[in-house]
Motif scaffolding. Structure first.
Motif, PDB file in Angstrom:
ATOM      1  N   ASN A  88       0.841  -1.199   0.000  1.00 27.71           N
ATOM      2  CA  ASN A  88       0.000   0.000   0.000  1.00 27.71           C
ATOM      3  C   ASN A  88       0.871   1.241   0.000  1.00 27.71           C
ATOM      4  OD1 ASN A  88       0.096   1.471   2.777  1.00 27.71           O
ATOM      5  ND2 ASN A  88       0.008  -0.715   3.329  1.00 27.71           N
ATOM      6  N   TRP A  89       0.289   2.344  -0.445  1.00 29.44           N
ATOM      7  CA  TRP A  89       1.022   3.612  -0.410  1.00 29.44           C
ATOM      8  C   TRP A  89       0.406   4.575   0.597  1.00 29.44           C
ATOM      9  CZ3 TRP A  89      -2.210   7.332  -2.843  1.00 29.44           C
ATOM     10  CH2 TRP A  89      -3.123   6.840  -3.792  1.00 29.44           C
ATOM     11  N   ARG A  90      -0.148   3.999   1.658  1.00 28.57           N
ATOM     12  CA  ARG A  90      -0.645   4.815   2.773  1.00 28.57           C
ATOM     13  C   ARG A  90      -0.178   4.190   4.081  1.00 28.57           C
ATOM     14  NH1 ARG A  90      -6.389   6.755   1.994  1.00 28.57           N
ATOM     15  NH2 ARG A  90      -5.339   8.511   1.007  1.00 28.57           N
ATOM     16  N   ALA A  91       1.129   4.209   4.314  1.00 29.37           N
ATOM     17  CA  ALA A  91       1.692   3.741   5.579  1.00 29.37           C
ATOM     18  C   ALA A  91       1.698   4.928   6.529  1.00 29.37           C
ATOM     19  CB  ALA A  91       3.101   3.201   5.369  1.00 29.37           C
ATOM     20  N   VAL A  92       0.661   5.054   7.320  1.00 25.97           N
ATOM     21  CA  VAL A  92       0.423   6.285   8.075  1.00 25.97           C
ATOM     22  C   VAL A  92       1.481   6.491   9.151  1.00 25.97           C
ATOM     23  CG1 VAL A  92      -2.034   6.237   7.596  1.00 25.97           C
ATOM     24  CG2 VAL A  92      -1.175   5.145   9.658  1.00 25.97           C
ATOM     25  N   CYS A  93       1.772   7.779   9.401  1.00 21.81           N
ATOM     26  CA  CYS A  93       2.844   8.113  10.342  1.00 21.81           C
ATOM     27  C   CYS A  93       2.380   8.097  11.792  1.00 21.81           C
ATOM     28  CB  CYS A  93       3.426   9.482  10.001  1.00 21.81           C
ATOM     29  SG  CYS A  93       2.354  10.886  10.406  1.00 21.81           S
ATOM     30  N   GLY A  94       1.109   8.405  12.031  1.00 25.28           N
ATOM     31  CA  GLY A  94       0.585   8.446  13.394  1.00 25.28           C
ATOM     32  C   GLY A  94       0.914   9.714  14.148  1.00 25.28           C
ATOM     33  N   GLN A  95       1.648  10.648  13.519  1.00 23.89           N
ATOM     34  CA  GLN A  95       2.122  11.842  14.231  1.00 23.89           C
ATOM     35  C   GLN A  95       1.674  13.161  13.609  1.00 23.89           C
ATOM     36  OE1 GLN A  95       3.781  11.484  17.124  1.00 23.89           O
ATOM     37  NE2 GLN A  95       3.618   9.262  16.862  1.00 23.89           N
ATOM     38  N   CYS A  96       1.337  13.174  12.333  1.00 20.00           N
ATOM     39  CA  CYS A  96       0.999  14.435  11.672  1.00 20.00           C
ATOM     40  C   CYS A  96      -0.351  14.952  12.168  1.00 20.00           C
ATOM     41  CB  CYS A  96       0.971  14.253  10.152  1.00 20.00           C
ATOM     42  SG  CYS A  96      -0.429  13.260   9.556  1.00 20.00           S
ATOM     43  N   ASP A 109       2.258  12.490   6.006  1.00 19.54           N
ATOM     44  CA  ASP A 109       3.669  12.102   6.086  1.00 19.54           C
ATOM     45  C   ASP A 109       3.807  10.583   6.076  1.00 19.54           C
ATOM     46  OD1 ASP A 109       6.398  12.500   6.255  1.00 19.54           O
ATOM     47  OD2 ASP A 109       6.416  12.635   8.440  1.00 19.54           O
ATOM     48  N   THR A 110       3.230   9.957   5.070  1.00 24.14           N
ATOM     49  CA  THR A 110       3.262   8.499   5.001  1.00 24.14           C
ATOM     50  C   THR A 110       4.692   7.991   4.816  1.00 24.14           C
ATOM     51  OG1 THR A 110       2.765   8.630   2.636  1.00 24.14           O
ATOM     52  CG2 THR A 110       0.918   8.272   4.123  1.00 24.14           C
ATOM     53  N   HIS A 111       4.930   6.787   5.324  1.00 18.46           N
ATOM     54  CA  HIS A 111       6.276   6.211   5.320  1.00 18.46           C
ATOM     55  C   HIS A 111       6.608   5.533   3.997  1.00 18.46           C
ATOM     56  CE1 HIS A 111       6.848   7.003   9.518  1.00 18.46           C
ATOM     57  NE2 HIS A 111       5.837   6.250   9.897  1.00 18.46           N
ATOM     58  N   ASN A 112       7.887   5.638   3.611  1.00 14.21           N
ATOM     59  CA  ASN A 112       8.457   4.877   2.506  1.00 14.21           C
ATOM     60  C   ASN A 112       9.779   4.276   2.987  1.00 14.21           C
ATOM     61  OD1 ASN A 112       6.471   5.473   0.483  1.00 14.21           O
ATOM     62  ND2 ASN A 112       7.349   7.523   0.308  1.00 14.21           N
ATOM     63  N   ALA A 113      10.402   3.476   2.144  1.00 11.18           N
ATOM     64  CA  ALA A 113      11.685   2.878   2.503  1.00 11.18           C
ATOM     65  C   ALA A 113      12.718   3.962   2.804  1.00 11.18           C
ATOM     66  CB  ALA A 113      12.178   1.982   1.373  1.00 11.18           C
ATOM     67  N   SER A 114      13.651   3.643   3.670  1.00 10.59           N
ATOM     68  CA  SER A 114      14.640   4.636   4.116  1.00 10.59           C
ATOM     69  C   SER A 114      15.754   4.860   3.111  1.00 10.59           C
ATOM     70  CB  SER A 114      15.241   4.189   5.454  1.00 10.59           C
ATOM     71  OG  SER A 114      15.901   2.937   5.310  1.00 10.59           O
ATOM     72  N   THR A 115      15.949   3.921   2.190  1.00 10.01           N
ATOM     73  CA  THR A 115      17.041   3.990   1.225  1.00 10.01           C
ATOM     74  C   THR A 115      16.496   3.726  -0.175  1.00 10.01           C
ATOM     75  OG1 THR A 115      18.550   3.113   2.897  1.00 10.01           O
ATOM     76  CG2 THR A 115      19.326   3.090   0.613  1.00 10.01           C
ATOM     77  N   PRO A 116      16.888   4.510  -1.174  1.00  6.30           N
ATOM     78  CA  PRO A 116      16.368   4.269  -2.524  1.00  6.30           C
ATOM     79  C   PRO A 116      16.992   3.047  -3.174  1.00  6.30           C
ATOM     80  CG  PRO A 116      17.971   6.036  -2.567  1.00  6.30           C
ATOM     81  CD  PRO A 116      17.762   5.695  -1.116  1.00  6.30           C
ATOM     82  N   MET A 117      16.241   2.419  -4.030  1.00  8.68           N
ATOM     83  CA  MET A 117      16.787   1.410  -4.922  1.00  8.68           C
ATOM     84  C   MET A 117      17.530   2.132  -6.037  1.00  8.68           C
ATOM     85  SD  MET A 117      13.486  -1.180  -4.856  1.00  8.68           S
ATOM     86  CE  MET A 117      12.255   0.139  -4.687  1.00  8.68           C
ATOM     87  N   THR A 118      18.416   1.427  -6.750  1.00 12.57           N
ATOM     88  CA  THR A 118      19.262   2.091  -7.743  1.00 12.57           C
ATOM     89  C   THR A 118      19.396   1.239  -9.003  1.00 12.57           C
ATOM     90  OG1 THR A 118      21.363   1.101  -7.017  1.00 12.57           O
ATOM     91  CG2 THR A 118      20.633   3.108  -5.870  1.00 12.57           C
ATOM     92  N   LEU A 119      19.899   1.889 -10.042  1.00  6.84           N
ATOM     93  CA  LEU A 119      20.408   1.161 -11.193  1.00  6.84           C
ATOM     94  C   LEU A 119      21.778   0.596 -10.828  1.00  6.84           C
ATOM     95  CD1 LEU A 119      19.484   3.692 -14.034  1.00  6.84           C
ATOM     96  CD2 LEU A 119      18.306   1.549 -13.464  1.00  6.84           C
ATOM     97  N   GLU A 120      22.318  -0.248 -11.680  1.00  6.61           N
ATOM     98  CA  GLU A 120      23.616  -0.868 -11.369  1.00  6.61           C
ATOM     99  C   GLU A 120      24.749   0.153 -11.263  1.00  6.61           C
ATOM    100  OE1 GLU A 120      24.259  -5.350 -12.466  1.00  6.61           O
ATOM    101  OE2 GLU A 120      23.926  -4.198 -14.307  1.00  6.61           O
ATOM    102  N   ASP A 121      24.592   1.295 -11.959  1.00  4.88           N
ATOM    103  CA  ASP A 121      25.645   2.306 -11.901  1.00  4.88           C
ATOM    104  C   ASP A 121      25.495   3.237 -10.708  1.00  4.88           C
ATOM    105  OD1 ASP A 121      23.516   3.936 -12.552  1.00  4.88           O
ATOM    106  OD2 ASP A 121      24.304   4.577 -14.495  1.00  4.88           O
ATOM    107  N   GLY A 122      24.538   2.954  -9.831  1.00  3.44           N
ATOM    108  CA  GLY A 122      24.339   3.755  -8.642  1.00  3.44           C
ATOM    109  C   GLY A 122      23.302   4.847  -8.779  1.00  3.44           C
ATOM    110  N   THR A 123      22.750   5.061  -9.960  1.00  4.20           N
ATOM    111  CA  THR A 123      21.715   6.077 -10.153  1.00  4.20           C
ATOM    112  C   THR A 123      20.489   5.740  -9.312  1.00  4.20           C
ATOM    113  OG1 THR A 123      22.445   6.490 -12.421  1.00  4.20           O
ATOM    114  CG2 THR A 123      20.222   7.219 -11.835  1.00  4.20           C
ATOM    115  N   GLU A 124      20.052   6.688  -8.497  1.00  8.49           N
ATOM    116  CA  GLU A 124      18.904   6.440  -7.627  1.00  8.49           C
ATOM    117  C   GLU A 124      17.611   6.397  -8.431  1.00  8.49           C
ATOM    118  OE1 GLU A 124      18.773   9.210  -4.396  1.00  8.49           O
ATOM    119  OE2 GLU A 124      20.642   8.474  -3.503  1.00  8.49           O
ATOM    120  N   LEU A 125      16.760   5.454  -8.076  1.00  6.73           N
ATOM    121  CA  LEU A 125      15.456   5.304  -8.710  1.00  6.73           C
ATOM    122  C   LEU A 125      14.369   5.935  -7.837  1.00  6.73           C
ATOM    123  CD1 LEU A 125      15.827   1.563  -9.736  1.00  6.73           C
ATOM    124  CD2 LEU A 125      15.707   3.495 -11.333  1.00  6.73           C
ATOM    125  N   THR A 126      13.420   6.581  -8.485  1.00  6.83           N
ATOM    126  CA  THR A 126      12.221   7.048  -7.789  1.00  6.83           C
ATOM    127  C   THR A 126      11.169   5.953  -7.917  1.00  6.83           C
ATOM    128  OG1 THR A 126      12.703   9.358  -8.346  1.00  6.83           O
ATOM    129  CG2 THR A 126      10.450   8.829  -7.652  1.00  6.83           C
TER     130      THR A 126
END
Length: 366
Positions: A88-96, A109-126
């Motif tokens: 889901n894309w509604r991981a609620v924060c409980g604080q806002c 202020d819903t939660h997402n992963a703390s670190t981005p996934m990347t391409l093999e060359d290190g380019t960050e993915l959205t």
């Protein structure tokens, strides 16, 4: 240790998405790696690919998915390895301020992963909607994982992650359809047909499906429409009159606009009864404007609402709707009208322009 898997990436605006190698980092303390089993092809992914959301390329597409938890961070308590989950894309924060007011469906202020996934060359993915699930694996926050009954096939359960939930929720949550009410739904794609199903689930007795394409009526009727109206070539006022003819001359109690253009919203506004409710669930394009006489807005009363993600609470709604499906009371499988692989996702997105499928689902075989 980071893992390299295949994922569908949009590198630039309106260019074909590519199946490439992506890198899944080790999960942070509250992160979870999920093995994706199936992911629906949604109009939102098409909008990301074509630059209709923002310009934060490259995008890892896909968000309407189900799978199994493969790895968890050290502080995760919400799920365990092996759990069967819908993302889901509604991981609620409980604080806002929304959460503190008790309206967590509007969390700012819903939660997402703390670190981005990347391409093999290190380019960050959205990651699309913070998920990025057209991939063999993805990295999300633990709150983005909702456990459901694993007897529901992934290609069915995953649809609750976006479009089907948006439509059902537009009727049940935002529109608050009551037993015996009348409902009209404009636009009979996946979201609109889900709104039809939601209206039936809520106990509406007159359910009217409207579309410019008569080929869509059969699915709407299977999912609960009692009447259909072909709106091709008709002006908003003419369509409103046809809805009134089916509702004792007064208009529908709830009208749901699953398209999101000025003409359909105007139709919805005038096709409702006095003090009726309009629900906008179709997402308008940036820059689109609407003009309505302010006196009519005042004089007709009622409520004009927008529905974000069907105003759902995933932890409440996903398991409930999955159980209804397994009990034979909600035909979620009727929405699956095509299957493909990760290699076929770009072509499946192109086919959305044709409007001939409710949902094509990419199934990841292992």
């Amino acid at each position: 240790m980071p893992t390299t898997v295949k994922g569908v990436v949009a590198r630039s605006e309106k260019q074909p998405a590519e199946l490439v190698d992506i890198v899944i980092p080790d999960p942070g303390p509250n992160d979870v790696v999920v093995d994706i089993e199936a992911c629906g092809v949604c109009h939102t992914d098409l909008a990301y690919r074509d630059g209709g959301i923002n310009d934060e390329f490259p995008f890892l597409l896909g968000h309407e998915a189900a799978g199994r938890v493969a790895q968890i961070g050290e502080a995760v308590t919400h799920v365990e390895v092996g759990d069967y989950v819908v993302l889901n894309w509604r991981a609620v924060c409980g604080q806002c301020r929304a959460c503190r007011k008790g309206v967590t469906q509007y969390c700012f202020d819903t939660h997402n992963a703390s670190t981005p996934m990347t391409l093999e060359d290190g380019t960050e993915l959205t990651a699309a909607l913070g998920i990025g699930a057209f991939a063999e694996k993805t990295l999300v926050h633990e709150g983005q994982c909702t456990k459901v009954n694993e007897d529901a096939p992934a290609e069915v359960a995953g649809l609750l992650g976006c479009g089907v939930m948006a439509g059902i929720g537009a009727a049940v949550n935002t529109g608050a359809v009551q037993r015996g009410e009348s409902v009209a739904v404009i636009g009979l794609g996946g979201v609109g047909c889900a709104a039809i199903a939601g209206a039936k689930l809520a106990g509406a007795t007159t359910i009217i499906g409207l579309d410019v394409d008569g080929k869509k009526f059969a699915a709407a009727e299977e999912l609960g429409a009692t009447h259909t109206i072909d709106t091709k070539g008709l002006e908003p006022q003419q369509i409103a009159e046809k809805v009134q003819e089916l509702t004792d001359g007064v208009g529908a109690d709830v009208v749901i606009d699953a398209v999101g253009i000025p003409a359909t919203y105007e139709t919805a506004f005038y096709a409702r009864d006095l003090a009726g409710r309009v629900v906008l669930v179709g997402v308008p394009r940036p820059g689109v404007e609407l003009t309505l006489p302010l006196l009519d807005v005042f004089g007709r009363g009622g409520a004009l609402k927008s529905s974000w993600y069907g105003d759902c609470l995933p932890e409440r709604d996903f398991p409930y709707l999955t159980d209804l499906y397994l009990q034979g009371r909600l035909p979620l499988d009727r929405f699956v009208t095509g299957r493909t692989t990760l290699e076929g996702v770009d072509a499946a997105m192109d086919s959305l322009h044709d409007g001939e499928t409710l949902r094509t689902v990419a199934v990841i075989e292992r």
